[in-house]
Design a protein around this motif. Structure first.
Motif, PDB file in Angstrom:
ATOM      1  N   UNK A  83      42.639  42.238  55.693  1.00  0.00           N
ATOM      2  CA  UNK A  83      42.800  41.937  54.276  1.00  0.00           C
ATOM      3  C   UNK A  83      41.781  42.663  53.410  1.00  0.00           C
ATOM      4  N   UNK A  84      40.767  43.264  54.027  1.00  0.00           N
ATOM      5  CA  UNK A  84      39.747  43.965  53.250  1.00  0.00           C
ATOM      6  C   UNK A  84      40.405  45.062  52.427  1.00  0.00           C
ATOM      7  N   UNK A  85      39.960  45.200  51.217  1.00  0.00           N
ATOM      8  CA  UNK A  85      40.519  46.215  50.347  1.00  0.00           C
ATOM      9  C   UNK A  85      41.687  45.729  49.518  1.00  0.00           C
ATOM     10  N   UNK A  86      42.243  44.565  49.854  1.00  0.00           N
ATOM     11  CA  UNK A  86      43.308  44.000  49.032  1.00  0.00           C
ATOM     12  C   UNK A  86      42.696  43.388  47.785  1.00  0.00           C
ATOM     13  N   UNK A  87      43.459  43.270  46.709  1.00  0.00           N
ATOM     14  CA  UNK A  87      42.902  42.702  45.477  1.00  0.00           C
ATOM     15  C   UNK A  87      42.434  41.263  45.666  1.00  0.00           C
ATOM     16  N   UNK A  88      41.289  40.942  45.061  1.00  0.00           N
ATOM     17  CA  UNK A  88      40.764  39.578  45.051  1.00  0.00           C
ATOM     18  C   UNK A  88      40.778  39.034  43.632  1.00  0.00           C
ATOM     19  N   UNK A  89      40.274  39.829  42.677  1.00  0.00           N
ATOM     20  CA  UNK A  89      40.211  39.431  41.275  1.00  0.00           C
ATOM     21  C   UNK A  89      40.611  40.642  40.433  1.00  0.00           C
ATOM     22  N   UNK A  90      41.438  40.399  39.433  1.00  0.00           N
ATOM     23  CA  UNK A  90      41.788  41.458  38.492  1.00  0.00           C
ATOM     24  C   UNK A  90      41.396  41.009  37.092  1.00  0.00           C
ATOM     25  N   UNK A  91      40.616  41.835  36.424  1.00  0.00           N
ATOM     26  CA  UNK A  91      40.241  41.615  35.031  1.00  0.00           C
ATOM     27  C   UNK A  91      41.085  42.569  34.199  1.00  0.00           C
ATOM     28  N   UNK A 149      33.182  37.109  49.301  1.00  0.00           N
ATOM     29  CA  UNK A 149      34.605  37.354  49.174  1.00  0.00           C
ATOM     30  C   UNK A 149      34.933  38.676  48.505  1.00  0.00           C
ATOM     31  N   UNK A 150      34.006  39.202  47.721  1.00  0.00           N
ATOM     32  CA  UNK A 150      34.319  40.404  46.955  1.00  0.00           C
ATOM     33  C   UNK A 150      33.352  41.535  47.276  1.00  0.00           C
ATOM     34  N   UNK A 151      33.837  42.744  47.062  1.00  0.00           N
ATOM     35  CA  UNK A 151      32.955  43.896  47.125  1.00  0.00           C
ATOM     36  C   UNK A 151      32.133  43.894  45.842  1.00  0.00           C
ATOM     37  N   UNK A 194      40.932  46.143  35.760  1.00  0.00           N
ATOM     38  CA  UNK A 194      39.944  46.439  36.790  1.00  0.00           C
ATOM     39  C   UNK A 194      40.141  45.451  37.933  1.00  0.00           C
ATOM     40  N   UNK A 195      40.310  45.967  39.134  1.00  0.00           N
ATOM     41  CA  UNK A 195      40.529  45.110  40.297  1.00  0.00           C
ATOM     42  C   UNK A 195      39.315  45.154  41.206  1.00  0.00           C
ATOM     43  N   UNK A 196      38.832  43.966  41.565  1.00  0.00           N
ATOM     44  CA  UNK A 196      37.765  43.845  42.553  1.00  0.00           C
ATOM     45  C   UNK A 196      38.419  43.450  43.870  1.00  0.00           C
ATOM     46  N   UNK A 197      38.058  44.143  44.909  1.00  0.00           N
ATOM     47  CA  UNK A 197      38.725  43.972  46.192  1.00  0.00           C
ATOM     48  C   UNK A 197      38.003  42.983  47.097  1.00  0.00           C
TER      49      UNK A 197
END
Length: 182
Positions: free
Chosen positions: A72-80, A154-156, A11-14
């Motif tokens: 940079x919006x929409x790019x991956x920030x955190x991936x679980x 930083x995250x959506x 799961x990626x949070x953008x």
């Protein structure tokens, strides 16, 4: 809050972009500096000229910051994932779930953040960027532990949702029980 997610899939949070209201503040700064020049400082008022130039520069830098974050919006920030948690700005691969020691929160000047506390070995392996090293030093000074920090802007999504998601993935893949933080 109920979160429906399959912890066996990544799961990626953008990234979230800065809001357009920052553009208004930046334009105000440019207009303020420009109006000082338009009114015209009197001879020998170097301080006013310096302030006007600073206002214009701050405004232009603010506009540039908003444009850069929009890109940079929409790019991956955190991936679980089943392998662990991976912050976009870190290197060295994901931090395995058994290396996560807990969650913490931080609030600095009205900005709230979530700290994913990790073991010293994981921190040494995850060669963070300069910004991440600075954040880790702040975390260690405030909480006495090393971690990876994500700020609310930083995250959506919200930090509360992120806490629940991290707890679900940690419990599903052999990490510590983080549900009490959720």
């Amino acid at each position: 809050m109920t979160v429906d997610v399959n912890p066996n899939e990544a799961l990626t949070l953008h990234r979230r972009a800065l809001g357009w209201k920052y553009i208004l503040v930046a334009l105000f700064m440019v207009a303020l500096g420009g109006s000082v020049f338009w009114i015209g400082p009197e001879e020998g008022e170097v301080g006013i000229v310096v302030v006007a130039i600073l206002c214009i520069l701050l405004g232009l830098l603010g506009i540039a910051a908003v444009v850069m974050t929009k890109r940079k919006a929409g790019q991956p920030m955190i991936t679980l994932s089943p392998e662990g948690v991976n912050f976009e700005v870190q290197g060295g691969g994901p931090v395995a779930w058994h290396e996560v020691t807990g969650l913490g929160s931080i609030s600095v000047k009205g900005q709230s953040g979530l700290i994913v506390r990790i073991t010293d070995e994981a921190h040494a392996r995850v060669v963070p960027s300069r910004a991440m090293r600075s954040a880790a030093k702040l975390d260690q000074a405030l909480l006495g532990s090393k971690g990876l920090t994500v700020w609310h802007n930083q995250i959506e999504g919200t930090l509360d949702e992120l806490v629940v998601l991290i707890a679900i993935y940690s419990n599903a893949h052999g990490g510590p029980d983080l549900m009490e933080a959720a």
